[in-house]
Design a protein around this motif. Structure first.
Motif, mmCIF file in Angstrom:
data_model
loop_
_atom_site.group_PDB
_atom_site.id
_atom_site.type_symbol
_atom_site.label_atom_id
_atom_site.label_comp_id
_atom_site.label_asym_id
_atom_site.label_seq_id
_atom_site.Cartn_x
_atom_site.Cartn_y
_atom_site.Cartn_z
ATOM 1 N N GLU A 75 -14.546 -4.259 -8.680
ATOM 2 C CA GLU A 75 -14.215 -4.444 -7.192
ATOM 3 C C GLU A 75 -13.000 -5.095 -7.152
ATOM 4 O O GLU A 75 -11.889 -4.852 -6.487
ATOM 5 N N VAL A 76 -12.574 -6.454 -7.621
ATOM 6 C CA VAL A 76 -11.619 -7.176 -7.863
ATOM 7 C C VAL A 76 -10.331 -6.379 -8.446
ATOM 8 O O VAL A 76 -9.249 -6.648 -7.977
ATOM 9 N N LEU A 77 -10.579 -5.760 -9.646
ATOM 10 C CA LEU A 77 -9.573 -4.759 -10.145
ATOM 11 C C LEU A 77 -8.971 -3.741 -9.245
ATOM 12 O O LEU A 77 -7.775 -3.669 -9.098
ATOM 13 N N ALA A 78 -9.724 -3.178 -8.584
ATOM 14 C CA ALA A 78 -9.269 -2.097 -7.550
ATOM 15 C C ALA A 78 -8.687 -2.608 -6.449
ATOM 16 O O ALA A 78 -7.529 -2.082 -6.222
ATOM 17 N N ARG A 79 -9.047 -4.056 -5.979
ATOM 18 C CA ARG A 79 -8.304 -4.387 -4.929
ATOM 19 C C ARG A 79 -7.082 -5.164 -5.298
ATOM 20 O O ARG A 79 -5.960 -5.274 -4.524
ATOM 21 N N ARG A 80 -6.938 -5.823 -6.589
ATOM 22 C CA ARG A 80 -5.995 -6.685 -6.761
ATOM 23 C C ARG A 80 -5.168 -6.111 -8.088
ATOM 24 O O ARG A 80 -4.181 -6.875 -8.268
ATOM 25 N N GLY A 81 -5.736 -5.220 -8.929
ATOM 26 C CA GLY A 81 -5.082 -4.987 -10.248
ATOM 27 C C GLY A 81 -5.315 -6.177 -11.255
ATOM 28 O O GLY A 81 -5.862 -7.193 -11.254
ATOM 29 N N SER A 105 -3.144 -7.688 -13.211
ATOM 30 C CA SER A 105 -2.364 -8.863 -13.512
ATOM 31 C C SER A 105 -2.727 -9.786 -12.392
ATOM 32 O O SER A 105 -2.518 -11.202 -12.665
ATOM 33 N N LYS A 106 -3.352 -9.457 -11.295
ATOM 34 C CA LYS A 106 -3.406 -10.674 -10.432
ATOM 35 C C LYS A 106 -4.931 -10.796 -9.988
ATOM 36 O O LYS A 106 -5.561 -11.600 -9.252
ATOM 37 N N LEU A 107 -5.806 -10.125 -11.147
ATOM 38 C CA LEU A 107 -7.245 -10.741 -11.341
ATOM 39 C C LEU A 107 -7.494 -11.997 -11.754
ATOM 40 O O LEU A 107 -6.668 -12.490 -12.699
ATOM 41 N N ASN A 108 -8.361 -12.831 -10.772
ATOM 42 C CA ASN A 108 -8.451 -14.173 -11.329
ATOM 43 C C ASN A 108 -10.156 -14.296 -11.440
ATOM 44 O O ASN A 108 -10.616 -13.631 -10.503
ATOM 45 N N LEU A 109 -10.402 -15.173 -12.203
ATOM 46 C CA LEU A 109 -11.843 -15.671 -12.405
ATOM 47 C C LEU A 109 -12.529 -16.087 -11.123
ATOM 48 O O LEU A 109 -13.785 -15.857 -10.908
ATOM 49 N N SER A 110 -11.615 -16.686 -10.409
ATOM 50 C CA SER A 110 -12.673 -17.252 -9.103
ATOM 51 C C SER A 110 -12.970 -16.218 -8.013
ATOM 52 O O SER A 110 -13.575 -16.239 -7.714
ATOM 53 N N ALA A 113 -14.933 -6.958 -22.081
ATOM 54 C CA ALA A 113 -16.380 -6.673 -21.898
ATOM 55 C C ALA A 113 -16.666 -5.685 -20.791
ATOM 56 O O ALA A 113 -17.639 -4.928 -20.762
ATOM 57 N N PHE A 114 -15.800 -5.819 -19.655
ATOM 58 C CA PHE A 114 -15.616 -4.820 -18.626
ATOM 59 C C PHE A 114 -15.596 -3.545 -19.218
ATOM 60 O O PHE A 114 -16.489 -2.591 -18.626
ATOM 61 N N SER A 169 -12.304 6.381 -8.861
ATOM 62 C CA SER A 169 -10.828 7.146 -8.549
ATOM 63 C C SER A 169 -9.798 5.990 -8.972
ATOM 64 O O SER A 169 -9.978 4.808 -8.429
ATOM 65 N N LEU A 170 -8.791 6.327 -9.675
ATOM 66 C CA LEU A 170 -7.671 5.736 -10.133
ATOM 67 C C LEU A 170 -6.842 5.495 -9.113
ATOM 68 O O LEU A 170 -5.939 4.651 -9.107
ATOM 69 N N SER A 171 -6.410 6.411 -7.987
ATOM 70 C CA SER A 171 -5.440 6.470 -6.965
ATOM 71 C C SER A 171 -5.487 5.095 -6.588
ATOM 72 O O SER A 171 -4.428 4.690 -6.097
ATOM 73 N N ARG A 172 -6.639 4.385 -6.202
ATOM 74 C CA ARG A 172 -6.515 3.108 -5.385
ATOM 75 C C ARG A 172 -5.834 2.036 -6.345
ATOM 76 O O ARG A 172 -4.936 1.172 -5.951
ATOM 77 N N LEU A 173 -6.232 1.947 -7.611
ATOM 78 C CA LEU A 173 -5.658 1.180 -8.544
ATOM 79 C C LEU A 173 -4.413 1.308 -8.869
ATOM 80 O O LEU A 173 -3.602 0.516 -9.109
ATOM 81 N N LEU A 174 -3.993 2.492 -8.813
ATOM 82 C CA LEU A 174 -2.674 3.190 -9.037
ATOM 83 C C LEU A 174 -2.005 2.506 -8.152
ATOM 84 O O LEU A 174 -0.546 2.333 -8.452
ATOM 85 N N GLU A 175 -2.072 2.503 -6.916
ATOM 86 C CA GLU A 175 -1.218 1.803 -5.948
ATOM 87 C C GLU A 175 -0.784 0.092 -6.124
ATOM 88 O O GLU A 175 0.206 -0.230 -6.024
ATOM 89 N N VAL A 176 -1.950 -0.336 -6.677
ATOM 90 C CA VAL A 176 -1.842 -1.883 -6.945
ATOM 91 C C VAL A 176 -1.229 -2.367 -8.221
ATOM 92 O O VAL A 176 -0.382 -3.271 -8.247
#
Length: 182
Positions: A23-29, A31-36, A62-63, A105-112
């Motif tokens: 979920e966080v990857l899809a939202r932020r990508g 490079s901006k993924l953070n553990l918090s 692991a993901f 779907s990669l299209s959402r993550l592609l934008e980020v």
């Protein structure tokens, strides 16, 4: 040194963390993924997340393994007991369902984060091609498998055609007549 092995105490927390990572990857990508963010999305504390994953890199590794295992399990279930053209057709229908569910779907993550998506596609293409090629017979199996994979990836990256048209395209590339509907 912390281990990536999940403590026996709460495997559901590990699963929630891995699901939250998507979920966080899809939202932020990447490079901006953070553990918090991952911990908050998974509804676990940062110390709990760190018990399972000592770093962002270990979490992402692991993901990737977690997602691949889920896809393989779903694919095995979709093809259980099938052989030949029926098995290939079930794999093609699985590809369409997988993409149309929108979860992957990669299209959402592609934008980020387009570079990350393209790197992942380049990494996964040979794996997908080998898998599809094993389902095919004949000297042209490598070309057919590559075509199927490229059509599938184009649909993952740029959504557009409906499920029926997508499946028809894959079946045409594979040279098979449908065994069943989508």
């Amino acid at each position: 040194m912390k281990s990536d092995k999940a403590p026996q105490i709460d495997s559901s927390a590990r699963t929630r963390i891995l699901d939250a990572t998507h979920e966080v990857l899809a939202r932020r990508g990447r490079s901006k993924l953070n553990l918090s963010d991952v911990a908050a999305t998974a509804k676990v504390s940062r110390p709990t997340l760190y018990r399972f994953f000592a770093s962002k890199e270990r979490l992402l590794s692991a993901f990737g393994s977690y997602e691949l295992a889920k896809i393989q399990a779903d694919l095995e279930a979709a093809t259980e007991g099938l052989t030949g053209a029926a098995r290939l057709d079930a794999v093609l229908a699985f590809i369409v369902r997988f993409q149309s569910e929108g979860t992957y779907s990669l299209s959402r993550l592609l934008e980020v984060e387009p570079d990350y998506v393209l790197d992942e596609v380049a990494r996964v293409l040979p794996i997908m091609r080998r898998f599809i090629e094993e389902l095919l017979d004949g000297d042209d199996a490598p070309v057919i498998a590559a075509t199927i994979v490229r059509v599938a990836v184009s649909h993952y990256l740029i959504e557009g055609d409906d499920k029926v048209s997508f499946l028809d395209q894959l079946r045409h590339a594979a040279g098979i007549t449908p065994a069943s509907g989508p």
